[in-house]
Design an enzyme around this catalytic site. Structure first.
Site, PDB file in Angstrom:
ATOM      1  N   GLY A  18       0.827  -1.199   0.000  1.00 22.02           N
ATOM      2  CA  GLY A  18       0.000   0.000   0.000  1.00 22.02           C
ATOM      3  C   GLY A  18       0.862   1.250   0.000  1.00 22.02           C
ATOM      4  N   ARG A  19       0.275   2.374   0.441  1.00 26.61           N
ATOM      5  CA  ARG A  19       1.000   3.648   0.419  1.00 26.61           C
ATOM      6  C   ARG A  19       2.320   3.561   1.168  1.00 26.61           C
ATOM      7  NH1 ARG A  19      -4.183   5.968   1.401  1.00 26.61           N
ATOM      8  NH2 ARG A  19      -3.710   5.948   3.623  1.00 26.61           N
ATOM      9  N   SER A 130       5.495   4.541  11.712  1.00 25.37           N
ATOM     10  CA  SER A 130       5.070   5.907  11.414  1.00 25.37           C
ATOM     11  C   SER A 130       6.044   6.516  10.417  1.00 25.37           C
ATOM     12  CB  SER A 130       5.031   6.756  12.688  1.00 25.37           C
ATOM     13  OG  SER A 130       4.590   8.072  12.412  1.00 25.37           O
ATOM     14  N   LYS A 180       2.718   2.684  19.483  1.00 26.61           N
ATOM     15  CA  LYS A 180       2.240   3.341  18.262  1.00 26.61           C
ATOM     16  C   LYS A 180       0.854   3.943  18.467  1.00 26.61           C
ATOM     17  CE  LYS A 180       2.127   4.471  13.856  1.00 26.61           C
ATOM     18  NZ  LYS A 180       0.748   4.766  13.520  1.00 26.61           N
ATOM     19  N   ASN A 184      -0.290   7.817  18.031  1.00 30.29           N
ATOM     20  CA  ASN A 184      -1.409   8.309  17.232  1.00 30.29           C
ATOM     21  C   ASN A 184      -2.344   9.204  18.051  1.00 30.29           C
ATOM     22  OD1 ASN A 184      -0.334   6.883  15.147  1.00 30.29           O
ATOM     23  ND2 ASN A 184      -2.013   5.438  14.929  1.00 30.29           N
ATOM     24  N   GLU A 187      -0.767  12.450  18.078  1.00 28.20           N
ATOM     25  CA  GLU A 187      -0.971  13.051  16.749  1.00 28.20           C
ATOM     26  C   GLU A 187      -2.351  13.709  16.661  1.00 28.20           C
ATOM     27  OE1 GLU A 187      -2.526  11.250  12.721  1.00 28.20           O
ATOM     28  OE2 GLU A 187      -0.618  10.341  13.300  1.00 28.20           O
TER      29      GLU A 187
END
Length: 305
Positions: A18-19, A130, A180, A184, A187
């Site tokens: 994916g990305r 990340s 993680k 987030n 974030e």
């Protein structure tokens, strides 16, 4: 059991292009680590093969191309897809092989996956990742959990993927995804703060140039950050005012589950999640700012008015 393991030659299997996954493979290749790559869409497999990866048509083909002790890194959506892939992989692997799960998942699922793998003699690591679409250039932050004695066997991958001081082993399975998840949550709160700042600037009785304000804040202020830099970039884009304030955040429930599981108090995070799910006409500029910055760091899609 003793394994002869050379860091000079390393070949791993990688599932999910994916990305982030595609660029992670490319970064591994740039660091001379051989990668056998598989993705449900073979177009992406062909594309990464042109950059030097070895193509696999399915999981069995991927595992078959890995010599000796096998390491397979999964970069798939959390939930059913990752569960099914792990279950399909286990019969193909041997005792002592390693699975690394880079999904953005609740830490309890990593603990469950670890037990499932251990029942087959397979070592499991959960790795929070990340870096978004900038990871190929800047490196990826890696937060790892799993069996400490086995970490040295996957550390060359961490050295290749992460910038200096950008990875860490945090404990047994679950610790990586937990760190993680907290990342987030922070974030969400940072983005909410930026969004509120932009809203306040817009509401002053004199016109304030939003892009100029975020630029001036950047070099030396106490709030300087990469997210602030990206907010400045987003505000300058010609299509900023056309971005729909709808925010497609898929991790809200998982992050709330994380807070609840450790019986913690995160009031700013709760406000941030309410804003992301709010469908009223309140805080439109703030929500547009969050959506725009998410596009900048993660390539997340935005809709236009």
């Amino acid at each position: 059991m003793i394994f002869n393991f050379s860091f000079k030659f390393m070949r791993i299997g990688f599932v999910g292009l994916g990305r982030m996954g595609f660029n992670m493979v490319e970064r591994l290749l740039d660091h001379k680590i051989e990668v056998v790559a598989y993705n449900r869409s073979q177009d992406k497999v062909k594309a990464i093969a042109k950059k030097g990866a070895k193509a696999a048509t399915d999981l069995a083909d991927l595992v078959g191309q890995l010599p000796g002790r096998k390491i397979v890194w999964l970069m798939l959506p959390a939930g059913l897809v990752t569960d099914q892939t792990i279950k399909k992989l286990l019969p193909l692997l041997r005792r002592g092989d390693i699975i690394i799960d880079g999904a953005n998942d609740f830490y309890g699922n990593a603990e469950r996956h670890s037990k499932l793998c251990a029942s087959r003699g397979i070592y499991f690591f959960d790795c929070g990742v990340s870096g978004g679409i900038w990871g190929l250039k800047n490196g990826y932050t890696l937060m790892i959990g799993g069996p400490k004695a086995q970490f040295k066997f996957i550390e060359p991958l961490c050295l290749a993927l992460a910038p200096k001081n950008g990875y860490g082993y945090f404990g047994l399975a679950g610790a990586g995804h937990f760190v993680k998840s907290v990342h987030n949550i922070v974030e969400y709160i940072y983005l909410q703060g930026l969004a509120e700042g932009v809203e306040l600037l817009q509401n002053f009785k004199q016109p304030i140039n939003l892009a100029k304000a975020t630029q001036v804040w950047g070099p030396a202020s106490v709030i300087r950050s990469w997210l602030l830099d990206l907010a400045h970039i987003a505000l300058k884009r010609p299509d900023f005012k056309k971005i729909n304030p709808k925010i497609d955040s898929v991790t809200i429930d998982e992050l709330r589950q994380t807070v609840k599981a450790v019986k913690s108090y995160a009031p700013a995070f709760e406000i941030a999640t309410k804003i992301r799910r709010d469908k009223t006409n309140k805080f439109i500029l703030g929500k547009r700012t969050i959506a725009a910055v998410r596009r900048e760091f993660g390539g997340h899609s935005v809709s236009k008015k």
